[in-house]
Scaffold this active site. Structure first.
Site, PDB file in Angstrom:
ATOM      1  N   HIS A 183       7.520 -10.137   7.124  1.00 23.06           N
ATOM      2  CA  HIS A 183       6.165 -10.003   7.068  1.00 23.06           C
ATOM      3  C   HIS A 183       6.742  -8.449   5.403  1.00 23.06           C
ATOM      4  CE1 HIS A 183       2.247  -7.016   6.744  1.00 23.06           C
ATOM      5  NE2 HIS A 183       2.747  -7.221   5.465  1.00 23.06           N
ATOM      6  N   HIS A 219       6.429  -5.859   0.267  1.00 24.56           N
ATOM      7  CA  HIS A 219       7.344  -7.376   0.254  1.00 24.56           C
ATOM      8  C   HIS A 219       8.303  -7.555  -0.573  1.00 24.56           C
ATOM      9  CE1 HIS A 219       2.769  -7.634   1.582  1.00 24.56           C
ATOM     10  NE2 HIS A 219       3.289  -7.307   2.334  1.00 24.56           N
ATOM     11  N   HIS A 259       4.578   0.706   1.642  1.00 20.16           N
ATOM     12  CA  HIS A 259       5.098  -0.197   2.252  1.00 20.16           C
ATOM     13  C   HIS A 259       5.033  -1.279   1.055  1.00 20.16           C
ATOM     14  CE1 HIS A 259       4.278  -3.851   4.609  1.00 20.16           C
ATOM     15  NE2 HIS A 259       3.086  -3.997   4.182  1.00 20.16           N
ATOM     16  N   ASN A 277       1.142  -1.335  -0.214  1.00 20.46           N
ATOM     17  CA  ASN A 277      -0.023   0.193  -0.002  1.00 20.46           C
ATOM     18  C   ASN A 277       0.907   1.551  -0.033  1.00 20.46           C
ATOM     19  OD1 ASN A 277       0.434  -0.545   3.011  1.00 20.46           O
ATOM     20  ND2 ASN A 277      -0.461  -2.413   2.418  1.00 20.46           N
ATOM     21  N   SER A 292      -6.085  -1.989   4.278  1.00 15.40           N
ATOM     22  CA  SER A 292      -6.554  -2.128   6.002  1.00 15.40           C
ATOM     23  C   SER A 292      -5.084  -2.318   6.898  1.00 15.40           C
ATOM     24  CB  SER A 292      -7.138  -3.762   6.145  1.00 15.40           C
ATOM     25  OG  SER A 292      -6.025  -4.842   5.996  1.00 15.40           O
ATOM     26  N   GLU A 293      -4.225  -1.950   6.011  1.00 17.34           N
ATOM     27  CA  GLU A 293      -2.903  -1.882   6.532  1.00 17.34           C
ATOM     28  C   GLU A 293      -2.618  -0.087   6.665  1.00 17.34           C
ATOM     29  OE1 GLU A 293      -1.106  -3.223   8.195  1.00 17.34           O
ATOM     30  OE2 GLU A 293      -0.905  -5.056   6.859  1.00 17.34           O
TER      31      GLU A 293
HETATM   32 ZN   LIG Z   1       2.285  -6.189   4.198  1.00 15.55          ZN
END
Ligand SMILES: [Zn+2]
Length: 298
Positions: free
Chosen positions: A173, A112, A110, A45, A90-91
């Site tokens: 994460h 990964h 954000h 996000n 949701s983050e």
């Molecule tokens: Zn994540």
């Protein structure tokens, strides 16, 4: 038309243009994150500050590689939706936590990225002074403790480090970065992944030569000369009393030249299983003993 109307129209037209640019930047950053495989499926996000009352963020359940500017969601700093057809990620609470603690930040990313996330899964922070560029820009890259995604645990874990760091790994994460624009936050994410790849290769090759504490202090001086806005100073001696990762960027940068070579323990063990013995140089042996003593103290 009154002067006031002319002034206010000028102001709003400008702010609309600024918002359009920010929406376009978020779409572009999402495209780059997806193209470089920093995210898969609907992961990740992105958000940006619009003004003192509003920020704009990516919607949930959408691939970041295929977004359009109209998909974004405008929210206030309590996370309440103000406009947009979709719901925010949701983050979002993690992003809000960063904006609340860092008035200088205008963009948060954000993702990964696989190599950096590998370090986050292994519980290995990127806190060794190895590359001058990374020392000067990001300083250290700590790991925020694991928090269940989409719960209050994640913003809490990030809060501990965000005042002093522009980027951090998230245990088991991914990673999060921030900057004075959404593009700047994205470039920091690229730097973290690039640094993680280089660190991985050096460790696979069996050793890392760290920069000296003196060199790290010199690089810190360059931050001022080049106007790099770091949120906190570098602390080159983690063992020094009173150092706190919430207040400074703790980096491993030994004062003594004999401590600068850090051997990779797994390669030494691999060698041992082949030969039935461990062969180490004097510098490697002293580094291993120092590491063992440090672990005992911790
Ligand atoms: Zn994540």
């Amino acid at each position: 038309m009154s002067l006031w109307l002319i002034i206010s129209e000028g102001c709003c037209e400008l702010s609309t243009r600024a918002e359009e640019q920010i929406r376009a930047d978020i779409v572009e950053v999402g495209r780059r994150l997806y193209a470089r495989e920093f995210v898969a499926s609907n992961d990740g996000n992105i958000s940006a500050r619009l003004d003192e009352h509003r920020l704009i963020t990516t919607p949930k359940s959408v691939s970041k590689g295929f977004m359009t500017p109209d998909m974004m969601v405008v929210v206030d700093y309590d996370g309440k939706k103000l406009s947009g057809d979709r719901d925010p990620s949701s983050e979002l609470p993690m992003h809000l936590e960063i904006y609340r603690n860092r008035p200088d930040v205008n963009g948060v990313v954000h993702a990964h990225p696989p190599t950096a996330t590998g370090f986050a899964v292994a519980g290995i922070p990127l806190t060794r002074a190895v590359l001058a560029e990374v020392v000067t820009t990001l300083g250290s890259i700590p790991i925020a403790e694991y928090g269940t995604p989409s719960t209050a645990e994640l913003p809490e874990a990030v809060r501990k480090y965000i005042k002093a760091h522009d980027g951090m790994l998230l245990a088991n994460h991914g990673a999060v970065t921030c900057g004075n624009s959404v593009l700047s936050a994205h470039f920091k994410m690229e730097t973290i992944e690039h640094f993680a790849k280089i660190s991985l290769v050096a460790r696979l090759l069996g050793r890392e030569h760290l920069l000296s504490r003196e060199e790290v202090e010199r690089l810190q001086g360059l931050r001022g000369m080049y106007g790099i806005a770091a949120p906190a100073p570098v602390c080159a001696d983690p063992a020094e009393a009173g150092l706190d990762q919430a207040l400074c960027q703790v980096l491993e940068a030994p004062a003594s030249s004999t401590e600068r070579l850090v051997p990779d323990i797994t390669s030494a063990l691999r060698q041992a299983s082949r030969d039935g013995e461990i062969r180490l140089t004097y510098a490697e042996l002293t580094a291993l003993i120092a590491d063992a003593i440090k672990n005992l103290r911790d």
